[in-house]
Design an enzyme around this catalytic site. Structure first.
Site, PDB file in Angstrom:
ATOM      1  N   GLU A 122     -15.207 -12.228  12.591  1.00  0.00           N
ATOM      2  CA  GLU A 122     -14.865 -10.553  11.595  1.00  0.00           C
ATOM      3  C   GLU A 122     -16.029  -9.890  12.098  1.00  0.00           C
ATOM      4  O   GLU A 122     -17.254 -10.195  10.942  1.00  0.00           O
ATOM      5  CB  GLU A 122     -13.806 -10.191  11.119  1.00  0.00           C
ATOM      6  N   GLU A 168      -5.752  -9.495   0.572  1.00  0.00           N
ATOM      7  CA  GLU A 168      -5.489  -8.773   2.386  1.00  0.00           C
ATOM      8  C   GLU A 168      -6.913  -9.450   1.637  1.00  0.00           C
ATOM      9  O   GLU A 168      -8.374  -8.390   1.830  1.00  0.00           O
ATOM     10  CB  GLU A 168      -4.906  -7.839   2.328  1.00  0.00           C
ATOM     11  N   CYS A 196      -9.399  -3.517  10.020  1.00  0.00           N
ATOM     12  CA  CYS A 196      -9.034  -4.875   9.456  1.00  0.00           C
ATOM     13  C   CYS A 196      -7.748  -5.416  10.499  1.00  0.00           C
ATOM     14  O   CYS A 196      -7.716  -6.707  11.433  1.00  0.00           O
ATOM     15  CB  CYS A 196      -8.499  -5.419   7.880  1.00  0.00           C
ATOM     16  N   LYS A 213     -10.499  -0.052  -9.159  1.00  0.00           N
ATOM     17  CA  LYS A 213     -11.785  -0.156  -8.627  1.00  0.00           C
ATOM     18  C   LYS A 213     -12.104  -0.048  -7.390  1.00  0.00           C
ATOM     19  O   LYS A 213     -11.299  -0.924  -6.824  1.00  0.00           O
ATOM     20  CB  LYS A 213     -12.226  -1.434  -9.338  1.00  0.00           C
TER      21      LYS A 213
HETATM   22  C1  UN1 Z   1      -7.130  -2.047   7.562  1.00  0.00           C
HETATM   23  O1  UN1 Z   1      -7.920  -2.090   8.682  1.00  0.00           O
HETATM   24  O2  UN1 Z   1      -7.410  -2.540   6.292  1.00  0.00           O
HETATM   25  O3  UN1 Z   1      -1.894  -1.221  10.949  1.00  0.00           O
HETATM   26  C2  UN1 Z   1      -5.312  -1.549   7.088  1.00  0.00           C
HETATM   27  C3  UN1 Z   1      -3.066  -0.624  11.303  1.00  0.00           C
HETATM   28  C4  UN1 Z   1      -2.959   0.835   9.984  1.00  0.00           C
HETATM   29  C5  UN1 Z   1      -3.525  -0.577   8.655  1.00  0.00           C
HETATM   30  C6  UN1 Z   1      -4.748  -0.095   8.205  1.00  0.00           C
HETATM   31  N1  UN1 Z   1      -1.556   1.347   9.404  1.00  0.00           N
HETATM   32  O4  UN1 Z   1      -4.588   0.055  11.309  1.00  0.00           O
END
Ligand code: UN1
Length: 498
Positions: A383, A248, A282, A174
């Protein structure tokens, strides 16, 4: 003519049972790119039923043979990299260079994990009894629900789907409603690579689609990437239903800049980390912790870089930074900038929507640097997920580490210094899942574990071999060939050579 994008259930492309649809739009222009099936609980139930039916056969396909399909998928991704990257830029907004990186990350992950088809190691170990063998093997979990965000439309689905499949699970996928077409393309590639019907199923839709997947009793495991707020709700529901769950979630990543740092490198790395993907990673750097000796210089450099970033459509080679993904995301960033101002932080650059030259048609926000940020402010704790970074003054390495650790998240962090002692102390004391030295906070590679501490996750990791722990369960096997009853812990034979 706008194209229609369908669900993929039991090897067939089909609309939602209700006939409901939603649109995928280009966030830089508002152009409608496609009309997509909006799945309800009944569509999710169909997809789960297909995955459940396919599971007994798929788990019996030897892992090296399962991996062959994935190697072929990796080759198709390589061949179609440019086309996929262009689509991704149109659908999600990030600049083409970054979309290529996203596809590359999916390629890397697929090759890396397909290789596990010939490993998936367990181990053998001596039994405490004579004439008794003991070993353990990995087993698939069953039907896996994969719920992914919009910021890495191919990379993140690959982190979950590819390991789930090599381990012998079947999947219901999804994707985020902002990037359905990228998800359709990924599933098409796996189909073309030879995945049997029902092994991977796709249900397009929004929150209600994801909720139905989490609720479904035949889904054994949910692998989720998204906000901490939603992730915790998913975890609660999974706990109540006895499901495994891998999360995550958010980050509030910080870079420490010591007074001996190479400031040109800092400017390059932090511009990339804070404003790359318009800050929608993230791992984005949203706090810069600066030693007072270099505070002014770092502020000037970041402001100058931010001013020079050219905003525009991600397909335009002149563009450095694309739009935010949606109106909702734009409003979120605007809200946080307002909060920061109310809290008394100073906007050095940016702080507003970008308009003019047609930018008002998209969700563009100017790269923003806040100064005079107190680590306790909301903009330094929560965030934001946009092109906003905070300058925070720290007087010592100890104070810097305390501030890095003083948030509820723990994904990535970095330190810029030429002093090996300071660097190693920081590495030792920073409580995050990823630490960089003389590098920004983004750019993790697929063969190392990815994930974070505290509210960033629930202890699992993606990437690296660690991801196999999410998608398998251990089976311990004892084979007694002594021909008599041997009771563990009880029938202890004395040690004697006679
Ligand atoms: C994300 O932001 O959800 O390390 C993943 C990084 C990428 C992955 C980010 N390889 O910024």
């Amino acid at each position: 003519m706008v194209q229609t994008y369908l669900n993929y259930v039991g090897g067939r492309w089909q609309p939602a049972r209700s006939g409901a649809v939603f649109e995928s739009v280009d966030p830089a222009t508002g152009e409608v790119l496609g009309v997509c099936a909006r799945s309800g609980a009944e569509d999710v139930a169909d997809a789960v039923a297909a995955a459940k039916e396919a599971f007994p056969k798929w788990r019996k396909v030897p892992a090296p043979r399962r991996a062959e399909v994935l190697f072929r998928a990796a080759e198709l991704l390589v061949r179609r990299k440019e086309e996929l990257a262009q689509l991704m830029t149109r659908e999600m907004g990030k600049v083409l260079l970054e979309s290529r990186g996203d596809v590359q990350e999916a390629i890397d992950m697929t090759y890396f994990i397909a290789g596990e088809g010939r490993r998936l190691h367990g181990y053998t170990t001596p039994s405490e009894m004579p004439h008794k063998a003991a070993y353990c093997v990995r087993q698939p979990v069953g039907v896996v629900g994969v719920i992914t965000p919009w910021n890495f439309p191919l990379a993140i689905p690959s982190w979950k789907i590819v390991p789930a499949l090599v381990c012998g699970n079947t999947v219901v996928f999804k994707p985020a409603p902002e990037v359905p077409i990228c998800a359709v393309k990924f599933v098409e590639i796996l189909e073309e690579a030879g995945l049997p019907p029902g092994v991977l199923n796709l249900v397009l839709g929004g929150d209600e689609t994801g909720a139905a997947l989490v609720d479904h009793p035949d889904v054994a495991l949910i692998s989720f990437t998204g906000s901490t707020e939603v992730g915790l709700q998913v975890a609660e529901k999974c706990a109540a239903r006895g499901k495994r769950v891998s999360l995550e979630m958010g980050g509030k990543n910080a870079a420490i800049v010591m007074d001996d740092a190479d400031l040109d490198l800092v400017a390059d790395a932090l511009t990339w980390s804070a404003f790359g993907t318009s800050g929608q990673r993230c791992t984005a750097c949203s706090r810069v912790l600066v030693h007072p000796k270099v505070h002014g210089d770092v502020a000037d450099l970041l402001v100058d870089r931010a001013r020079r970033l050219r905003l525009g459509h991600g397909l335009d080679p002149q563009t450095d930074m694309g739009p935010l993904v949606s109106q909702a995301q734009l409003e979120r960033v605007e809200r946080y900038v307002r909060i920061g101002r109310e809290e008394g932080a100073a906007v050095l650059v940016g702080g507003e929507r970008a308009v003019g030259d047609g930018l008002e048609r998209g969700f563009f926000f100017r790269p923003t640097v806040f100064d005079r940020v107190d680590p306790r402010m909301r903009i330094a704790q929560e965030e934001i997920f946009g092109p906003v970074t905070d300058l925070i003054r720290v007087d010592s390495l100890e104070e810097a580490v305390e501030v890095v650790n003083g948030v509820r998240y723990g994904l990535s962090a970095s330190i810029f210094t030429r002093d090996i002692h300071k660097a190693m102390r920081a590495v030792e004391d920073i409580h995050t899942g990823i630490v960089y030295v003389n590098h920004g906070t983004i750019g993790a590679e697929v063969h190392l574990p990815f994930g974070g501490t505290k509210f960033t996750g629930n202890g699992h990791r993606e990437g690296g071999l660690q991801v196999l722990e999410v998608f398998t369960e251990w089976k311990s096997v004892y084979i007694d060939y002594s021909g008599r009853l041997q009771r563990a812990q009880i029938d202890l034979q004395p040690v004697s050579l006679g």
